[in-house]
Design an enzyme around this catalytic site. Structure first.
Site, PDB file in Angstrom:
ATOM      1  N   ASN A   8      38.032  49.091  41.386  1.00  0.00           N
ATOM      2  CA  ASN A   8      37.190  47.906  41.192  1.00  0.00           C
ATOM      3  C   ASN A   8      38.109  46.695  41.095  1.00  0.00           C
ATOM      4  OD1 ASN A   8      35.458  45.904  40.361  1.00  0.00           O
ATOM      5  ND2 ASN A   8      35.086  46.780  38.319  1.00  0.00           N
ATOM      6  N   TRP A   9      38.170  45.934  42.183  1.00  0.00           N
ATOM      7  CA  TRP A   9      39.085  44.788  42.212  1.00  0.00           C
ATOM      8  C   TRP A   9      38.568  43.611  41.400  1.00  0.00           C
ATOM      9  CZ3 TRP A   9      42.180  43.393  47.214  1.00  0.00           C
ATOM     10  CH2 TRP A   9      43.071  44.430  47.509  1.00  0.00           C
ATOM     11  N   LYS A  10      37.314  43.663  40.980  1.00  0.00           N
ATOM     12  CA  LYS A  10      36.709  42.536  40.257  1.00  0.00           C
ATOM     13  C   LYS A  10      36.939  41.242  41.052  1.00  0.00           C
ATOM     14  CE  LYS A  10      37.528  45.103  36.063  1.00  0.00           C
ATOM     15  NZ  LYS A  10      37.488  45.115  34.622  1.00  0.00           N
ATOM     16  N   HIS A  91      27.861  47.205  35.966  1.00  0.00           N
ATOM     17  CA  HIS A  91      29.148  47.100  35.264  1.00  0.00           C
ATOM     18  C   HIS A  91      28.952  46.273  33.994  1.00  0.00           C
ATOM     19  CE1 HIS A  91      33.278  46.091  34.325  1.00  0.00           C
ATOM     20  NE2 HIS A  91      33.651  47.072  35.120  1.00  0.00           N
ATOM     21  N   GLU A  93      30.660  44.069  32.684  1.00  0.00           N
ATOM     22  CA  GLU A  93      30.935  42.625  32.851  1.00  0.00           C
ATOM     23  C   GLU A  93      29.726  41.916  33.459  1.00  0.00           C
ATOM     24  OE1 GLU A  93      34.660  43.027  34.927  1.00  0.00           O
ATOM     25  OE2 GLU A  93      35.600  43.742  33.084  1.00  0.00           O
ATOM     26  N   GLU A 158      32.082  54.054  31.279  1.00  0.00           N
ATOM     27  CA  GLU A 158      33.104  53.051  30.981  1.00  0.00           C
ATOM     28  C   GLU A 158      32.867  52.464  29.592  1.00  0.00           C
ATOM     29  OE1 GLU A 158      34.980  51.424  34.819  1.00  0.00           O
ATOM     30  OE2 GLU A 158      33.329  50.132  34.279  1.00  0.00           O
ATOM     31  N   GLY A 164      40.185  47.129  30.346  1.00  0.00           N
ATOM     32  CA  GLY A 164      41.207  46.090  30.363  1.00  0.00           C
ATOM     33  C   GLY A 164      41.964  45.918  29.060  1.00  0.00           C
ATOM     34  N   SER A 203      40.910  51.407  31.386  1.00  0.00           N
ATOM     35  CA  SER A 203      42.359  51.492  31.194  1.00  0.00           C
ATOM     36  C   SER A 203      42.972  52.773  31.752  1.00  0.00           C
ATOM     37  CB  SER A 203      42.717  51.314  29.708  1.00  0.00           C
ATOM     38  OG  SER A 203      42.379  49.997  29.285  1.00  0.00           O
TER      39      SER A 203
END
Ligand code: PEP
Length: 243
Positions: A8-10, A91, A93, A158, A164, A203
């Site tokens: 997942n490159w975000k 997700h 986020e 997650e 992160g 992570s």
């Protein structure tokens, strides 16, 4: 089935970097099924760069509607048209930044499936919820309300507090949560729940991937920060096994 390692490159990456990254992935045989989920504008370039390989491509979101007046959003059908086969949905986020409820996520999952995309649906508890002993209940509720009855795809566990941060749950906690998710999926989807891949995310990195990917019911990993460098991503994938 090979374990699945999805990146997942975000909101990271550049068009200029696609060729070298894709070339590095293509150059190394991997024991895992690899999927890269870059920002929308990079999808066509990655589709070209991965053509003829078995590396999968995914987006990071889609709209619940097939088209219409939704400025800034992207339809699942267009994601499919430019060469992606997967889409990350729900997700944490997006749930936080865009106030996406379970019902909103379910609408997006329906749209993805209607367009022929495989959804990678994210669930996970906050640190407060884990400390309160509510983690499994929170995740079960997310599964019940984020996955529509026609769901076929992947689930990513997650824990929000592990994303992160460099922190990961203990192996026992990952094992317990993946077992709880498997049980919930089997109850909710009697035909497909036993084989739905359940990825771990939060992570994951080369130094912990072997231990995480060895755990029962871990079907692979969803990798954020460590997916941005091809060498690191491939080092995680090197720990994958057949499950
Ligand atoms: C993610 O956000 O999907 C993720 C797993 O991030 P990270 O690996 O950077 O914790």
């Amino acid at each position: 089935m090979r374990q699945i390692i999805a990146g997942n490159w975000k909101m990271n990456g550049t068009l200029a970097g696609v060729t070298a990254y894709a070339g590095a992935l293509r150059a190394q045989a991997s024991p895992a099924t690899l999927i890269i989920c870059p920002p929308f504008p990079l999808l066509p370039a990655f589709a070209s760069a991965f053509a003829g390989s078995d590396i999968g491509l995914g987006a990071q979101d889609c709209h619940a509607n097939a088209s219409g007046a939704h400025t800034g959003d992207v339809a699942a059908g267009l994601i499919k048209e430019v060469g992606a086969a997967y889409v990350i949905l729900g997700h944490s986020e997006r749930r936080a930044d865009h106030a996406e409820s379970n019902a909103v996520v379910a609408g997006k999952v329906k749209a993805a499936l209607a367009a022929g995309l495989a959804p990678i649906v994210c669930v996970g508890e906050s640190e407060t919820e884990r400390d309160a002993g509510e983690a499994e209940d929170v995740v079960r509720t997310q599964l019940t309300h984020s996955l529509p009855e026609e769901f076929i795809g992947l689930v990513a566990y997650e824990p929000i507090w592990a994303i992160g941060t460099g922190r990961t749950p203990t192996p026992a906690d990952i094992t317990a949560m993946h077992a709880a998710i498997r049980a919930a999926l089997v109850a909710q989807f009697p035909k497909t729940g036993a084989t739905t891949p359940i990825l771990y995310g939060g992570s994951a990195k080369p130094s912990n991937a072997g231990a995480i990917l060895a755990l029962p019911e871990v079907g692979g990993a969803l990798v954020g920060g460590a997916s941005l460098q091809a060498a690191e991503f491939l080092a995680i994938a090197a720990s994958a096994r057949v499950v």
